[in-house]
Motif scaffolding. Sequence first.
Motif, PDB file in Angstrom:
ATOM      1  N   LYS A 283       0.830  -1.198   0.000  1.00  0.00           N
ATOM      2  CA  LYS A 283       0.000   0.000   0.000  1.00  0.00           C
ATOM      3  C   LYS A 283       0.868   1.253   0.000  1.00  0.00           C
ATOM      4  O   LYS A 283       2.083   1.201   0.218  1.00  0.00           O
ATOM      5  N   ASP A 284       0.220   2.391  -0.232  1.00  0.00           N
ATOM      6  CA  ASP A 284       0.947   3.649  -0.325  1.00  0.00           C
ATOM      7  C   ASP A 284       1.707   3.983   0.957  1.00  0.00           C
ATOM      8  O   ASP A 284       2.832   4.502   0.904  1.00  0.00           O
ATOM      9  N   ASP A 285       1.088   3.716   2.113  1.00  0.00           N
ATOM     10  CA  ASP A 285       1.775   4.065   3.359  1.00  0.00           C
ATOM     11  C   ASP A 285       3.039   3.236   3.539  1.00  0.00           C
ATOM     12  O   ASP A 285       4.067   3.737   4.027  1.00  0.00           O
ATOM     13  N   ALA A 286       2.999   1.973   3.094  1.00  0.00           N
ATOM     14  CA  ALA A 286       4.195   1.141   3.144  1.00  0.00           C
ATOM     15  C   ALA A 286       5.239   1.648   2.151  1.00  0.00           C
ATOM     16  O   ALA A 286       6.447   1.633   2.434  1.00  0.00           O
ATOM     17  N   LEU A 287       4.799   2.093   0.986  1.00  0.00           N
ATOM     18  CA  LEU A 287       5.727   2.619  -0.018  1.00  0.00           C
ATOM     19  C   LEU A 287       6.476   3.829   0.530  1.00  0.00           C
ATOM     20  O   LEU A 287       7.714   3.925   0.372  1.00  0.00           O
TER      21      LEU A 287
ATOM     22  N   SER B 192       9.985  -3.529   8.723  1.00  0.00           N
ATOM     23  CA  SER B 192       8.925  -2.612   8.295  1.00  0.00           C
ATOM     24  C   SER B 192       7.661  -2.823   9.121  1.00  0.00           C
ATOM     25  O   SER B 192       7.253  -3.950   9.393  1.00  0.00           O
ATOM     26  N   ARG B 193       7.036  -1.736   9.520  1.00  0.00           N
ATOM     27  CA  ARG B 193       5.802  -1.813  10.294  1.00  0.00           C
ATOM     28  C   ARG B 193       4.581  -2.008   9.393  1.00  0.00           C
ATOM     29  O   ARG B 193       3.569  -2.544   9.806  1.00  0.00           O
ATOM     30  N   LEU B 194       4.685  -1.550   8.142  1.00  0.00           N
ATOM     31  CA  LEU B 194       3.505  -1.449   7.284  1.00  0.00           C
ATOM     32  C   LEU B 194       3.497  -2.422   6.111  1.00  0.00           C
ATOM     33  O   LEU B 194       2.464  -2.581   5.453  1.00  0.00           O
ATOM     34  N   LEU B 195       4.598  -3.088   5.870  1.00  0.00           N
ATOM     35  CA  LEU B 195       4.686  -3.973   4.718  1.00  0.00           C
ATOM     36  C   LEU B 195       3.923  -5.270   4.977  1.00  0.00           C
ATOM     37  O   LEU B 195       4.029  -5.872   6.050  1.00  0.00           O
ATOM     38  N   LEU B 196       3.133  -5.700   4.000  1.00  0.00           N
ATOM     39  CA  LEU B 196       2.390  -6.944   4.121  1.00  0.00           C
ATOM     40  C   LEU B 196       3.354  -8.131   4.232  1.00  0.00           C
ATOM     41  O   LEU B 196       4.471  -8.094   3.713  1.00  0.00           O
TER      42      LEU B 196
ATOM     43  N   GLY C 228      12.007  -7.272  -5.602  1.00  0.00           N
ATOM     44  CA  GLY C 228      11.667  -6.109  -6.415  1.00  0.00           C
ATOM     45  C   GLY C 228      11.799  -4.810  -5.644  1.00  0.00           C
ATOM     46  O   GLY C 228      12.242  -3.788  -6.185  1.00  0.00           O
ATOM     47  N   ILE C 229      11.407  -4.838  -4.371  1.00  0.00           N
ATOM     48  CA  ILE C 229      11.537  -3.658  -3.516  1.00  0.00           C
ATOM     49  C   ILE C 229      13.007  -3.286  -3.348  1.00  0.00           C
ATOM     50  O   ILE C 229      13.394  -2.121  -3.522  1.00  0.00           O
ATOM     51  N   LEU C 230      13.819  -4.265  -3.014  1.00  0.00           N
ATOM     52  CA  LEU C 230      15.244  -3.998  -2.790  1.00  0.00           C
ATOM     53  C   LEU C 230      15.914  -3.490  -4.061  1.00  0.00           C
ATOM     54  O   LEU C 230      16.732  -2.562  -4.016  1.00  0.00           O
ATOM     55  N   ASP C 231      15.571  -4.080  -5.188  1.00  0.00           N
ATOM     56  CA  ASP C 231      16.154  -3.642  -6.460  1.00  0.00           C
ATOM     57  C   ASP C 231      15.721  -2.210  -6.800  1.00  0.00           C
ATOM     58  O   ASP C 231      16.518  -1.419  -7.305  1.00  0.00           O
TER      59      ASP C 231
END
Length: 385
Positions: free
Chosen positions: A242-246, A263-267, A278-281
Amino acid sequence: MKTIKTTTDLAEFCSRAAETDYITVDTEFLRERTYYSKLCLIQLAFRGDGETDAVLVDPLAEDLSLDPLLDLFRDPDTVKVFHAARQDLEIFYIDHGVIPYPLFDSQVAAMVAGFGEQAGYETLVRKIAKQPLDKSSRFTDWSRRPLSDTQKAYALADVTHLRQIYEFLRKKLSDTGRDKWVEEEIATLMAPDTYVTHPEDAWKRVKTRSNAPRFLAIVQELAKFREAYAQDRNVPRSRVFKDDALVELASTKPKDMGDLGKSRLLLRDARKGDIAQGILDAVQRAQDLPKERLPEPDTSRQSAQVNPALADLLRVLLKAKTDVSGVAPKLIASAADLDALASGERDVPALSGWRREVFGKDALRLCDGQVGLAAKGKQVQIVEL
């Protein structure tokens, strides 16, 4: 209530519809679990003299091709009438590369014709067709078969009443000379770019509090990855993250799986596998960008000094103009547009086309000190200075 399940039957109906001036169209679809809408039902009607002049089309039927309907959508002699057309048009454009033309949107027309900002279909049915509307089937699963008689009746009502609504609005717009106004608005609905989200532009929809170039670069890369991933796998972008996690990820700049785990917000599913990598890259690509290639925020409006008193006067002017014209205020100018005008910006929609005629011309005169506003009874009048 006839349900069309074969190409032959659809072709026969479309052939009869093509002999008329217009056809009303609506769809039922599902999108809760997918990126792209899944088309589940199409409702069609034209002004005729028999029960088969309004039908349901089952796009899930195995023996049905929508080609006859798509040909009708391309027919320049038959107006295609929708209510709040955007999502319906997106389906036909994404699935088939077709945008129905010529097009009439009764929601847009109603906002121009004096029915206010909340020109919902139910409101128009009640005020124009003088009929009640049963909305009890609104949230049913339209992909399940068989459809109940209640579902069918609900779906069909979305196009049968629309015939009377269209004819009423078309006449009113013609009588008031506002049909060209609606055409201007519908031009946006006819543009293919309205229905395509390019992953590289997805970051512009994410709300952030920081405009730091490196931070925005990470937001850009993360949003790009998320959009492409969601499109490729046909899942909602919120199912990726979600946007808040982004925004959180853009702030914490994770370097490895261990950082993602904090991360507190990442699923949970985004902390492993393809999404995690993909996030790390994405973060690494943003970190590696040279300074000259970092995105620059659009600070044109933020940096401009808004004159709050002038912004308030523009709001009063807009209210006065819409009270007289009957046009919905949000169709003419947003709050951001009014603030932009009050800061000296002139590249706003309210200053062009039919909006200039209704509001923009006098708004500029107000900004330039050529006119003032005065209250007379319950009305606000423009005073020459």
